[in-house]
Design a protein around this motif. Structure first.
Motif, PDB file in Angstrom:
ATOM      1  N   ASN A  31     -45.858  -6.419   8.284  1.00  0.00           N
ATOM      2  CA  ASN A  31     -45.922  -4.952   8.246  1.00  0.00           C
ATOM      3  C   ASN A  31     -44.551  -4.305   8.132  1.00  0.00           C
ATOM      4  O   ASN A  31     -44.461  -3.078   8.029  1.00  0.00           O
ATOM      5  N   TYR A  32     -43.507  -5.125   8.126  1.00  0.00           N
ATOM      6  CA  TYR A  32     -42.161  -4.572   8.204  1.00  0.00           C
ATOM      7  C   TYR A  32     -41.247  -5.085   7.115  1.00  0.00           C
ATOM      8  O   TYR A  32     -41.239  -6.283   6.791  1.00  0.00           O
ATOM      9  N   GLY A  33     -40.471  -4.158   6.564  1.00  0.00           N
ATOM     10  CA  GLY A  33     -39.289  -4.544   5.836  1.00  0.00           C
ATOM     11  C   GLY A  33     -38.208  -4.879   6.859  1.00  0.00           C
ATOM     12  O   GLY A  33     -38.180  -4.291   7.954  1.00  0.00           O
ATOM     13  N   MET A  34     -37.343  -5.809   6.509  1.00  0.00           N
ATOM     14  CA  MET A  34     -36.351  -6.294   7.468  1.00  0.00           C
ATOM     15  C   MET A  34     -34.938  -6.104   6.926  1.00  0.00           C
ATOM     16  O   MET A  34     -34.660  -6.380   5.756  1.00  0.00           O
ATOM     17  N   GLY A  35     -34.075  -5.638   7.805  1.00  0.00           N
ATOM     18  CA  GLY A  35     -32.684  -5.462   7.432  1.00  0.00           C
ATOM     19  C   GLY A  35     -31.754  -6.259   8.328  1.00  0.00           C
ATOM     20  O   GLY A  35     -32.094  -6.577   9.467  1.00  0.00           O
ATOM     21  N   TRP A  36     -30.604  -6.575   7.784  1.00  0.00           N
ATOM     22  CA  TRP A  36     -29.492  -7.138   8.557  1.00  0.00           C
ATOM     23  C   TRP A  36     -28.348  -6.127   8.518  1.00  0.00           C
ATOM     24  O   TRP A  36     -27.984  -5.625   7.444  1.00  0.00           O
ATOM     25  N   PHE A  37     -27.809  -5.876   9.681  1.00  0.00           N
ATOM     26  CA  PHE A  37     -26.639  -5.016   9.828  1.00  0.00           C
ATOM     27  C   PHE A  37     -25.559  -5.804  10.555  1.00  0.00           C
ATOM     28  O   PHE A  37     -25.828  -6.858  11.138  1.00  0.00           O
TER      29      PHE A  37
END
Length: 125
Positions: A31-37
């Motif tokens: 259900n989620y887009g995922m990001g790296w910061f």
């Protein structure tokens, strides 16, 4: 409520590689887009990479493009960040974050709902 836990950080020499993992629990991962910061001492949190819910589209900051890749395994509820050709300026705490899939890509940290605590990456020269 989604919980995110990063792992895989460490100390590496310039030119080396690391693979970070972010394991999710408590929700439906797809259900989620995922990001790296990433966040270096004394600096603002900086977007690094994003992947859509099904892995079909990825997006990278110019500073990491061509060196980092992002992937995910929805069966394992895990997103990965493969970091190659590391530079001292890549030194930072790396955090993963989740954003509802319907909202698409964002490079802004305030647009993400859930965050891990981060894993330290240190690149020595």
């Amino acid at each position: 409520q989604v919980q995110l836990v990063e792992s895989g950080g460490g100390l590496v020499q310039a030119g080396g590689s690391l693979r970070l993992s972010c394991a999710a629990s408590g929700g439906t991962f797809s259900n989620y887009g995922m990001g790296w910061f990433r966040q270096a001492p004394g600096k603002e949190r900086e977007f690094a990479a994003f992947i859509t819910w099904n892995g079909g589209t990825t997006y990278f900051a110019d500073s990491v493009k061509g060196r980092f890749t992002i992937s995910r395994d929805n069966a394992k509820s895990t997103v990965y960040l493969q970091m190659n050709s590391l530079k001292p300026e890549d030194t930072a705490v790396y955090l993963c974050a989740a954003r509802p899939w319907s909202l698409g890509l964002s490079t802004r940290s305030e647009h993400y709902d859930y965050w891990g605590l981060g894993t330290q990456v240190t690149v020595s020269s």
